[in-house]
Design an enzyme around this catalytic site. Structure first.
Site, PDB file in Angstrom:
ATOM      1  N   LYS A  84      38.465  44.364  42.227  1.00 29.98           N
ATOM      2  CA  LYS A  84      39.591  43.983  43.424  1.00 29.98           C
ATOM      3  C   LYS A  84      39.983  45.994  43.659  1.00 29.98           C
ATOM      4  O   LYS A  84      40.156  46.035  42.991  1.00 29.98           O
ATOM      5  CB  LYS A  84      40.701  43.100  42.611  1.00 29.98           C
ATOM      6  CG  LYS A  84      41.209  42.367  43.926  1.00 29.98           C
ATOM      7  CD  LYS A  84      42.731  42.258  43.401  1.00 29.98           C
ATOM      8  CE  LYS A  84      43.406  41.376  44.053  1.00 29.98           C
ATOM      9  NZ  LYS A  84      44.692  40.816  44.313  1.00 29.98           N
ATOM     10  N   SER A 159      45.307  36.296  46.275  1.00 28.61           N
ATOM     11  CA  SER A 159      45.585  36.830  46.815  1.00 28.61           C
ATOM     12  C   SER A 159      43.533  37.796  46.183  1.00 28.61           C
ATOM     13  O   SER A 159      42.912  38.639  47.986  1.00 28.61           O
ATOM     14  CB  SER A 159      45.571  37.942  46.672  1.00 28.61           C
ATOM     15  OG  SER A 159      46.054  38.773  45.336  1.00 28.61           O
ATOM     16  N   SER A 183      47.331  34.555  41.782  1.00 21.23           N
ATOM     17  CA  SER A 183      45.709  35.181  42.490  1.00 21.23           C
ATOM     18  C   SER A 183      44.478  34.937  41.670  1.00 21.23           C
ATOM     19  O   SER A 183      43.510  36.146  42.732  1.00 21.23           O
ATOM     20  CB  SER A 183      46.383  36.471  42.544  1.00 21.23           C
ATOM     21  OG  SER A 183      47.386  36.613  44.136  1.00 21.23           O
TER      22      SER A 183
END
Lengths: 491, 98
Positions: A84, A159, A183
């Site tokens: 990420k 997210s 997330s």
């Protein structure tokens, strides 16, 4: 075993194939890069693919293996991992999907990224996310949305939606995300893969761009529980760079027991998680999974966790408050975007206006308000006390049961644009994942099948603090019992 | 505590956060923050008078380590990310009157 497509493999399969010299690391990496080139235009999982860095790392592994290194201290050698874009990667841009950090090149690796490299993982690229990890759909990326590999008109959740989509699309064997309020677990549920949020403090936050420091946890995604355990064991452990990182032994999951682990296991089913807002697909999928667990010998214990419904309000005071403080560092002076101003005040204001997108601004406003003079006690102080009440619910529940079982998300994957007009509706959908975040306990989302919609449904399992080994052992048992999902082919 | 989120309150809060807002952002933010704060107001129904706050979930002592020198990020490496720098210093607009 000969497998034609390295991306039909799990991370463990790829590691075995590499060690057995059936596949070179370069071959495996090239096939990942080919798959990304073919399909990521449609999915949008990546912000940046590092073909050169990935192939160089793979070539180094191949050379080591050829030179006689048995790779015993490199448990991820052969596996391709995506990261990420909120985790610092030395020499590779790290943007948090924000204009603010569009050109930021970290001079160091995050602790977790360094651990992956040490373990022999090939890092293929940086994945899309909601800006600064604020969101539940990956639509708040400043660059582009990510689409769900199961249905390209739907979001992968967020997210960490880019990392989830990368694993579900089999662009990478596994990925790192970060879980502050769900997330990793929620996108894992929406894309039919496994996501594990470890106990707060288990995994160093060094090099993780901070959102809410009392909640942020670096967390793995994988196709299987065994792969999630492999990644978790590679990144967990103490780090002197992070004062909240905990020095406790990292116990390994027992993956030899299979579904027999369910016999006599006390599984708490808190009724507050099974209320009116559940999709029919989710409620049917969970019911089926729980029935099968009971048939395999688990004892289902219905119980009440009365403060569950207050988790959304509590979280959306505490997390924005921490965020408004953490994001004060983006001032246009030391790194990141700078908009010129006549004086320092106008430089700050203009930089932050241009650098931050609407959701980040909304949370900075909310957090600044909750911390401002005259409102601090009524909002922030009260939310900290409710956090204590939510923690008590967990203490009382774990006095009666070994693990808790709940939905991960009240709905299956939703359409792009469906919730963007109403921020509160987006926040309310985090209701199942927020309590474990506020309390710091480990939680895992596991696919339990497809609903009538053809979309995956996730089961959330929650264990007491530092009981990741129990959580993974149980999840592995449930996975054996229910069988694994076949991920979409994209072809 | 009932909060009336007016455009003026949004602007005042943004000023505290050193965040410029465009005129067309203020109205929508006011409406959205009003809805969110109305939801948060439900916490007032709980009696927390005898409850201790949780600021952190771990029962942590402040960890100490040896005060030993170790390599860190070099100044030039760190400064390389600065939007403007000169002679090893960050450059900002003048903020002290001569």
């Amino acid at each position: 075993m000969t497998v034609r497509d390295p991306f039909a493999m799990t991370a463990l399969d790829a590691v075995r194939a590499f060690r057995a010299r059936e596949r070179s690391a370069v071959e495996i990496t090239r096939s990942a890069l080919d798959r990304v080139a073919r399909h990521d235009r449609a999915v949008g999982a990546f912000l940046r693919v590092d073909a050169e860095g990935a192939l160089a790392a793979a070539a180094t592994l191949d050379a080591r293996l050829a030179a006689g290194d048995a790779m015993t201290d490199r448990p991820l050698a052969g596996a391709v991992v995506a990261v990420k874009d909120v985790l610092a990667t030395r020499g590779l841009r790290t943007t948090c999907a924000s204009r603010m950090l569009e050109h930021y090149v970290p001079p160091y690796d995050a602790w977790t990224v360094a651990r992956l490299r040490d373990a022999g993982a090939v890092i293929v690229g940086k994945t899309n996310m909601d800006e600064f990890a604020m969101g539940s759909s990956t639509e708040n990326s400043a660059f582009h949305p990510t689409r769900n590999p199961w249905d390209l008109t739907r979001t992968p959740g967020g997210s960490s939606g880019g990392s989830a989509a990368a694993v579900a699309a089999r662009f990478a064997h596994a990925a790192l995300g970060t879980d502050t309020g769900g997330s990793v677990r929620q996108p894992a549920a929406l894309t039919g893969i496994v996501g594990l949020k470890p106990t707060y403090g288990r995994v160093s936050r060094y090099g993780l761009v901070a959102f809410a420091s009392s909640l942020d946890v670096v967390s793995p995604f994988a196709q299987t529980v065994a792969d999630a355990a492999l990644l978790y064991e590679s990144i967990a452990g103490p780090d002197a760079h992070d004062a909240t990182s905990v020095d406790r032994p990292v116990e390994r999951a027992d993956l030899s027991r299979g579904a027999s682990v369910l016999k006599g296991l006390r599984v708490g089913v808190p009724r507050e998680y099974f209320g009116d807002g559940l999709d029919a697909d989710v409620s049917a999928g969970l019911r089926r999974a729980l029935d099968q667990m009971a048939a395999a010998g688990a004892e289902l214990v219905e119980l009440s966790m009365p403060h569950t419904s207050h988790a959304v309000a509590t979280y959306y005071v505490l997390a924005p408050a921490e965020a408004s403080s953490n994001l004060a560092r983006f001032d246009g002076v030391r790194y990141g975007l700078r908009a010129d101003g006549r004086d320092l005040r106008s430089l700050y204001g203009a930089t932050r206006d241009r650098g931050f997108g609407p959701e980040v601004k909304r949370r900075i406003l909310l957090g600044t308000f909750a911390l401002s003079a005259g409102y601090f006690d009524a909002f922030y102080g009260r939310a900290q006390k409710v956090r204590t009440l939510i923690a008590r619910d967990f203490t009382e529940a774990f006095a009666k049961v070994d693990v808790l079982a709940t939905p991960t998300s009240p709905t299956v994957a939703f359409k792009l644009g469906e919730r963007t007009a109403d921020p509160l509706a987006m926040y309310l959908a985090d209701v199942c994942t927020l309590p474990a975040s506020l309390v710091g306990v480990p939680a895992l989302s596991l696919p339990v099948g497809l609903g009538a919609s053809g979309l995956p449904v996730g089961l959330q399992l929650i264990a007491p603090a530092f009981e990741e080994a129990r959580l993974l052992t149980v999840a592995h048992g449930v996975e054996e019992l229910l069988g694994r999902l076949s991920l979409p082919s994209l072809d | 505590m009932a909060i009336d989120v007016t455009p003026a309150r949004v602007r005042a809060t943004a000023d505290l956060a050193r965040l410029d807002l465009r005129d067309d952002e203020v109205g929508p933010f006011a409406g959205q923050l009003q809805k969110i704060l109305d939801h948060i107001a439900a916490l007032e129904a709980l009696d927390v008078s005898a409850v201790a706050p949780t600021s952190h979930v771990l029962d942590l002592a402040c960890p100490l380590r040896e005060d030993a020198p170790a390599p860190g990020v070099l100044r030039d490496e760190a400064m390389a990310q600065a939007p403007r720098s000169e002679q090893g210093a960050f450059v900002v607009p003048q903020f002290v009157d001569e």
